[in-house]
Design a protein around this motif. Sequence first.
Motif, short mmCIF file in Angstrom:
data_model
loop_
_atom_site.label_atom_id
_atom_site.label_comp_id
_atom_site.label_asym_id
_atom_site.label_seq_id
_atom_site.Cartn_x
_atom_site.Cartn_y
_atom_site.Cartn_z
N ASP A 81 36.48 -3.96 25.72
CA ASP A 81 35.88 -5.22 25.27
C ASP A 81 36.89 -6.36 25.27
O ASP A 81 36.58 -7.49 25.69
CB ASP A 81 35.31 -5.02 23.86
N LYS B 30 39.47 4.26 27.67
CA LYS B 30 39.91 4.16 26.28
C LYS B 30 41.41 4.43 26.13
O LYS B 30 42.05 3.88 25.22
CB LYS B 30 39.11 5.12 25.42
N THR C 224 34.00 1.61 37.80
CA THR C 224 33.16 2.71 37.31
C THR C 224 33.17 3.87 38.29
O THR C 224 33.32 5.05 37.90
CB THR C 224 31.73 2.21 37.08
N ARG D 79 33.82 2.38 29.69
CA ARG D 79 34.49 2.12 28.42
C ARG D 79 35.16 3.38 27.89
O ARG D 79 36.31 3.34 27.43
CB ARG D 79 33.49 1.58 27.40
N SER D 80 34.48 4.50 27.97
CA SER D 80 35.05 5.76 27.49
C SER D 80 36.17 6.26 28.41
O SER D 80 37.13 6.88 27.94
CB SER D 80 33.96 6.83 27.38
N TYR E 118 28.03 -0.07 31.17
CA TYR E 118 29.43 0.29 31.42
C TYR E 118 30.00 1.15 30.29
O TYR E 118 31.19 1.13 30.03
CB TYR E 118 30.28 -0.98 31.57
N SER E 119 29.14 1.90 29.62
CA SER E 119 29.62 2.77 28.53
C SER E 119 30.51 3.88 29.07
O SER E 119 31.49 4.26 28.43
CB SER E 119 28.43 3.37 27.78
N SER E 120 30.18 4.39 30.26
CA SER E 120 31.03 5.44 30.84
C SER E 120 32.40 4.89 31.21
O SER E 120 33.43 5.55 31.01
CB SER E 120 30.35 6.03 32.08
N LEU F 135 25.03 -2.23 28.12
CA LEU F 135 25.65 -0.93 27.85
C LEU F 135 25.76 -0.07 29.10
O LEU F 135 26.01 1.13 28.99
CB LEU F 135 24.82 -0.19 26.79
#
Length: 819
Positions: free
Chosen positions: A175, A169, A198, A165-166, A161-163, A159
């Motif tokens: 994914d 979007k 990132t 991913r957002s 790379y959650s930033s 997780l």
Amino acid sequence: MEEEERFPPLSSSFVLKDISNLKTPKRITKNPQFFTACNETPRSSSSFRYRSRPSLVPSSSRSKAKAKLKAFQLERSQSACKEQLKKDRSLKSLAKSLTAWLNFLFQNPEFCGCDLSINGCNESNVVRVDSAWRSPKRMRALWWRGEESENVVADVSSLKYSSLRSSLKDVCSFDEMKQRMQVYLSLVSCKEAFNVMTQVAKNIDGGRLTMKANCPIVTDVGIKEKATKILMSYNPIWLRIGLYIIFGGDSLISPEGDLSSVKDISFLKMIIEKQFFSHTGLAKAYAYNKKLEGLYRPGFYENLGNIILKRTLLLVLILDRAKSQTSLPLNYGIDGVDGGSPLLFTVSSGIKSSRQVLNNFLSSDVMHGEGDLLAHLVTVGYKVSHQQSALVEFDFQVSDLFLDLQDGVRLCRVIQLLRHDSTILMKIVVPSDTHKKNLANCGVALQYLREAGVMLCDEDGLKITRDDVADRDTELTLSLLWNIFVRLQLPLLIDRTTIASEISKIRGFNMDKLNVINSTNLGMLLNWIQAICENYGLKVDSFSSLVNRKAIWCLLDYYFRRELSCSNKDSHETRDEKSIMSTTDYTDAVHNFVLSQKLTAILGKFPEVLQISDLLEHNGAVSEKSVVVLLTFILSQLIVKKNVDQLNFHKMLGCNCQTLERRRHSLTRRRSASTEAIVRTDRDLDITEDATKKFKIIQAWWRDMTERNYKSVVRPAASTSSCFPARKTSIDILREKAAIVIQSHFRRFIERHKSLKMTKAIGLIQTVTRAWLTVKKNSALNKFRFAGVPEVPSEVGRLVKFIGERHSFVNLRRSVLLM
């Protein structure tokens, strides 16, 4: 006193006379006693005293001798002209043959015996985009080793790379993109790309890296066209992969059709315009009126510019990493040709590096407050390194032999393929656009040839230098190429042990193979053709005898005719009926030379060493070296590769030989012991069916051409005719049968046309009759009241209406005339 007598004193008048002569030249006497500038040598006074002795040879004899001398000189000059013309023709023919050989070598190096593998790995020369290139050291181990692979997978799937991913979007689904990236990039490359993006996304979202507020890449038509052109500079294969990773869609990577066609290029442009430079969800969110396009609330173009910026940087980074991962290093060969992956950029575009794409796409006209964009991207860890070299774009096709070889690049490529040594590619200069660079490349090539043992001199011992190749010297360049062919190409195509066994088999006794093997490659080639011609009573002394059309005829008849005999008892009868060769072609050079290339081409890829135009012009081959090149490839196909056994020439000629069928079935049963042999047999049967069609086409074409161009065929000698009887089926019978078939088809066409015409007329009469009967039976029609007539379907209804209206009109006309 004696001196005074010899030189008497000069008088004053004589001195004055000489002084006056300084201004007015004194006229030269007829017989001066001193040498002057006249053409004749002064004769002494004694020559006037005695008359010359008359010649003993009569004047008529002297005139005849002079005439003979002039005739002798004329004959010598004509002979010299003929020899020079013959030499020029031979050089021209040899140049064309060597050109065909070089083009075949560049296009199909594996058929010339070249080894393009790396340390025995045959997959290294496959050009593909979905696998990483591995050096020979890495080939010994797995792609990723245990713990390292597990750690990388855990990092990519975590997780952390959650930033990102957002942030992505609105650009793509993170994914799904990650799954598509793993097909074309390794896990380590994916992790590096995610880490870089990132940091880049943080700078873009924070406003430190943005486009101008009005997003000129969308609003400005000129800038938008320029940006589209920059993206189209990518190879369509790679551009499809990049767009597929970002947007998805299996239609982007479908292998259907030509990816470089106009239709596919237009398709990519539409995707760039409708998908890459726009965002449907963002446009709906910022629209004033959903029914009116083009009017958006403030902030739309700023957000759209950030999305396009993220897409551009992500696309360039992915393609740069994928190409760098799959490219072939120069010390192992030419990328995109000897292995690796296709070119990242098209040859016709002016962009050759990923850095150039970023500089031209994100210029100062598009970006906000950016001086050096690449320096800014390097600070956040965004680095692209791929640079497309000029060597991978080089076209090695040879059209003008001496002009194309003067730069030395193609010569170095020949050495690299034949010697399997790619280090020479690292020493050449490309592009070679100056004479100095040409000399440097030619010098490198000659140095490698000297190390390989190639003779750097011609037949007369004249040394070949780099200046001769760079200055396009005809004879020395051809001598150099011939020496390369003999020294480097012949050993790759000739298996000495196999040929020695074949020669022993042809001559029919166990000869000493040691003498044959110890001879040179050219000597073994000559022994092979001599052994074949000995069976036909033809003597071949040297390669110059191969220009004679009979040796090629014997070669073709031996390998494509001897297998057709059904049994030993009546082999001559079967041979005469089913033979591929004809005795009328025994002295036909054009037929024999071209047929040798066509028949051998059925066995596999084969270079057109002797061109048909030259054979027709000179009525055969004019260069013995060209024939040697042809025989070398024929020998490689027939003996070394054993391709004759794969083809069933009996089936091609319609031979119903039970002995041969039983022999073939027995061989098939032996080979069917293993699964691999069964698969090989099925593949050979498919090759046989395809080759049968080609063979029949070639045979029919040659029969027709021989009949038209050679109506007066020179028959062979009586002894030759007795040895090789003529075929029973003649061209006249075939033409008569063809004429009968054509006439029957034409008559059938005429009769069918008449029948269809008659059927159509009968149908029309029947339709009109039915309509008339319908009108008569219907009372409403008899009273000519059409308003109440029911609708009748099809053609009959139309005719009923027409007849009714016609009757109504005739009745009305009668009434008017009566009134």
